[in-house]
Every structure is written in C-alpha cells, then in structure tokens.
Design an enzyme around this catalytic site. Structure first.
Site, PDB file in Angstrom:
ATOM      1  N   ASP A  16      52.494  60.086  86.521  1.00  0.00           N
ATOM      2  CA  ASP A  16      51.934  59.051  87.620  1.00  0.00           C
ATOM      3  C   ASP A  16      52.666  57.752  87.988  1.00  0.00           C
ATOM      4  OD1 ASP A  16      49.775  61.004  87.543  1.00  0.00           O
ATOM      5  OD2 ASP A  16      48.319  59.567  86.825  1.00  0.00           O
ATOM      6  N   ARG A  96      45.816  44.718  78.362  1.00  0.00           N
ATOM      7  CA  ARG A  96      46.066  44.514  79.788  1.00  0.00           C
ATOM      8  C   ARG A  96      46.709  43.033  80.105  1.00  0.00           C
ATOM      9  NH1 ARG A  96      46.995  49.496  79.102  1.00  0.00           N
ATOM     10  NH2 ARG A  96      45.659  51.040  80.028  1.00  0.00           N
ATOM     11  N   ASP A 125      40.930  48.981  84.656  1.00  0.00           N
ATOM     12  CA  ASP A 125      42.262  48.436  84.542  1.00  0.00           C
ATOM     13  C   ASP A 125      42.978  47.797  85.652  1.00  0.00           C
ATOM     14  OD1 ASP A 125      42.584  48.905  81.911  1.00  0.00           O
ATOM     15  OD2 ASP A 125      43.663  50.871  82.206  1.00  0.00           O
ATOM     16  N   SER A 179      42.379  62.520  79.702  1.00  0.00           N
ATOM     17  CA  SER A 179      43.401  61.315  79.985  1.00  0.00           C
ATOM     18  C   SER A 179      43.497  60.368  78.529  1.00  0.00           C
ATOM     19  CB  SER A 179      42.981  60.559  81.074  1.00  0.00           C
ATOM     20  OG  SER A 179      43.783  59.546  81.355  1.00  0.00           O
TER      21      SER A 179
END
Length: 406
Positions: A16, A96, A125, A179
């Site tokens: 990705d 993050r 996110d 995922s």
C-alpha cells in the site's frame, strides 16, 4: 490544496505505501522522502530502504525509535493504567503521535511542504496522524491518498502496481486473511476472517502469544521493580525501557497472556472488531496496579482512576499533543512520586496475577489492620463517631421521606 513540491511519506515498505509513493510521484510530480520507524514491529527494515530507492526516492530515513517509544509514550500512558473502553491497552493509538512527530521534524529538516500517510478514510489512524501533525506544525500540508485517489479495490491497487513495476509479494495476489499492525507494545489484527464478530477468531491469527492451551503447565514467577511509576528492572536486573517491554513480551507470550478480542467504537463512528496481542503490556499493567496498591494514597488513586477513561479516550482519538492530555499527564505524574517498589507476578495459562508486593514507600500498616493485638495503633471506638457523622445526612433524608409518606 496546491500541489506539493516535496513530501515526506510514512513508509512501511509494504504494497500500500509503495503504491502511495509512486502515486505521489505521478500525481504531483513531486520529490518524495520516505520515513520508516522501527517501533519494534519485528520486521527487517532494510528491504524497505532498497524498495524506496528502487522507486526513485530522493532520501530514505530509517530510524530505531524503540527506546523513545517506550520511554516517552508507552510508560507515561501506563502510569495512568490507561484502558480504552475498559479493555484496550492502546497499542496502535500510542504509536501514531511519535511517527507524526518525526514526520514533521523530517519535513522541517528537508524543507518539505507536506507529509503523507497510508491510513484509510474509514479508520482512526488518519485522525491520529493528522491531529498530531497539525498540533506540531499548523502550516503543514497532510496528504491522505486513500481519501483522494480512485484505487478503491485490491484489484485496482494490484493493476496500478503492475503498471508501475512495483514488486508485489506473491501472497498479496490473493485475499489476505487479515490486516496486521505491530509495534513493541502490541500486535493488532483486523479485517477479513475477523469481520464477523459472531465467529471465533482462529488461532492462526495469533502472532506473539501462544494459544493458552499450549502454554506451559507449570506457573512462572517474575518480579518487576518500579521507580516513580516506571518499570526499571525485571528479577533484579536493571534494563532500559524498550528492553523491559521486550522481555515482558517474551514472558507473557510464552504463557498465553494478553490476548483481547474486542469490538470497539472507532472515533469516526463505526464499530470494528480486532484481536489485540499485548503480552508485555498486560504484565506491566498488572504489576503497576500491584505496586500502586501499597504506595498510592486512596484519594489520589481514586481521583486518578476517575480521570483514566478520559485520558485513554484522548489517546485513542489522537489528542496526545492536546493541552488537556498534557494537563492530565501532569496530574498522573504527580501521583507517581512514591510509586516505587517491587511486585511479584504469577504467570500461568493466560493469567498474570500479583501475588506479592513490597516497597520502602509503602503506606500499608500491618499494625493497623492486624486481627491480633495492635498495641493501641487503632482505637476502634473512634469508628462510632465517624459512622454517626457520615450517617447524619442519610438520617435526615430518611426522616424527611418518612414524614412526607405519613
């Protein structure tokens, strides 16, 4: 938004973000710098460098941030015993802000006018990356390709990859079973086989915790020592923050500890189901609670527990760099001044249990609680007045209600 001239991309090296890299180059004709953070995800990162260079990146940053991650983000959060919705140890959420911090710093160093990330428009996110970036640089441009492009299916992504000579791992050509996001604190698995919450997650989803049925049949005892609320040693051996969490992960994973199957409320409004593996964090939380039991005053502890849900929600929603999170952190850190000592944990078949704790800062007084002679440490007659004063308003309420009924 005008087309950026230079973009710093949060880059994993996976399909990705490799597609995003090429898309930025072709869509904007801009220079791309990549940043890959080693947060303890357990993957070899040099292939990401080679892949980025092959795709024409002008500069590649790969940084080992494990110590900073645990010291400045994980440990402060664990001083609060933070759990989102009472269960989730916030493993993805807490990573993050650090990634965003470095993105913004690298953008400043490189003279870049934008940063980019690979988070989708459905998840949390995107919010976390962007709120952190704007808090650190209000003028930064943030590019979120998943909200902009027309590559809306796995098939179209693969077609784009083939058209632009982007290597595609063989197992990416089929439907991935789920995922995964990983760092030193946890592994998060979502999607595909996990999307139906009525179906039990298969054991093959687990990546760092053994199924509890396969855990050792004998318990293991470990001791975790704390100074001012932070773990500093295991079994008497002083270690760095990242080393401590790594070691706790090994203990917890071995004994099947720290698996959570959760349907949570995302900040963007939908519910999602995930399987979280947080073996070391689960041990750390139990041990921290254990040492607080004897070192933290009841008023301070109860106040701290009352603000914890708000603190956890701020981290989950991406407000690490907000003034309210920093204000709550100051309160939490003040509470930890005497949270120093050692806890013994019993690890067995999926559970971590505090079985002993001791500290030079302890508030526990055996003289006061003993069922034997207390040598005058506590006058039991004092309890009568205490009860009468606390009962006064209840008596007045009862008398009023009886009068009105009569």
């Amino acid at each position: 938004m005008s087309a950026p001239k230079k973009v710093v991309l949060a880059y994993s090296g996976g399909l990705d973000t490799s597609i995003i890299l090429k898309w930025l180059q072709t869509e904007y004709g801009c220079e791309v710098v990549t940043f890959t953070a080693d947060l303890g995800q357990g993957e070899e990162l040099e292939p990401a460098r080679k892949k980025a260079e092959m795709l024409g990146v002008s500069k590649v940053y790969i940084e080992d941030l494990r110590e900073e991650f645990v010291r400045d983000f994980v440990f402060p959060m664990f001083r609060a015993n933070a759990l989102y919705e009472g269960l989730y140890l916030l493993g993805t959420s807490i990573a993050r802000p650090l990634i965003s911090k470095r993105l913004v710093e690298i953008a400043a160093a490189e003279g870049a006018d934008a940063v980019a990330h690979g988070a989708t428009g459905k998840g949390n996110d995107q919010v976390r990356f962007e709120l952190a970036a704007y808090a650190l640089n209000p003028d930064i441009k943030v590019i979120a390709p998943w909200r902009l492009w027309d590559l809306t299916s796995r098939t179209r992504l693969l077609e784009f990859a083939e058209q632009n000579q982007i290597p595609v791992a063989k197992d990416k050509r089929g439907e991935a079973p789920f995922s995964v996001d990983a760092n030193l604190l946890h592994t998060s698995s979502e999607g595909k086989v996990l999307e139906n919450p009525a179906e039990e997650a298969p054991d093959y989803v687990l990546q760092r915790v053994v199924p509890v049925e396969q855990a050792p049949n004998e318990p293991e005892f470990i001791e975790v020592s704390f100074e001012k609320g932070d773990a500093v040693a295991i079994n008497g051996e002083a270690m760095s923050p990242a080393t401590i969490l790594t070691k706790l992960n090994e203990y917890g994973g071995k004994h099947g500890i720290g698996v959570l199957d959760l349907v949570e409320n995302r900040f963007v409004g939908m519910k999602s189901r995930g399987v979280y593996e947080t073996p070391g964090g689960t041990l750390l939380l139990e041990a921290h609670r254990g040492i607080e039991q004897i070192t933290l005053d009841s008023g301070a502890g109860h106040l701290k527990d009352s603000i914890m849900p708000r603190y956890a929600e701020l981290i989950y929603n991406g407000f690490w760099f907000s003034p309210e999170r920093e204000m709550l952190q100051a309160l939490i850190d003040k509470s930890q001044e005497h949270v120093t000592g050692t806890v013994r944990l019993k690890l067995y078949k999926g559970s971590a249990r505090t079985v002993a704790r001791w500290s030079d800062h302890s508030l526990y007084s055996e003289a006061h609680v003993t069922f034997e002679e207390d040598a005058g440490a506590y006058n039991q007659e004092d309890a009568k007045g205490f009860i009468q004063l606390n009962a006064l308003r209840l008596k007045l309420l009862a008398a009023r209600n009886r009068r009105l009924k009569g």
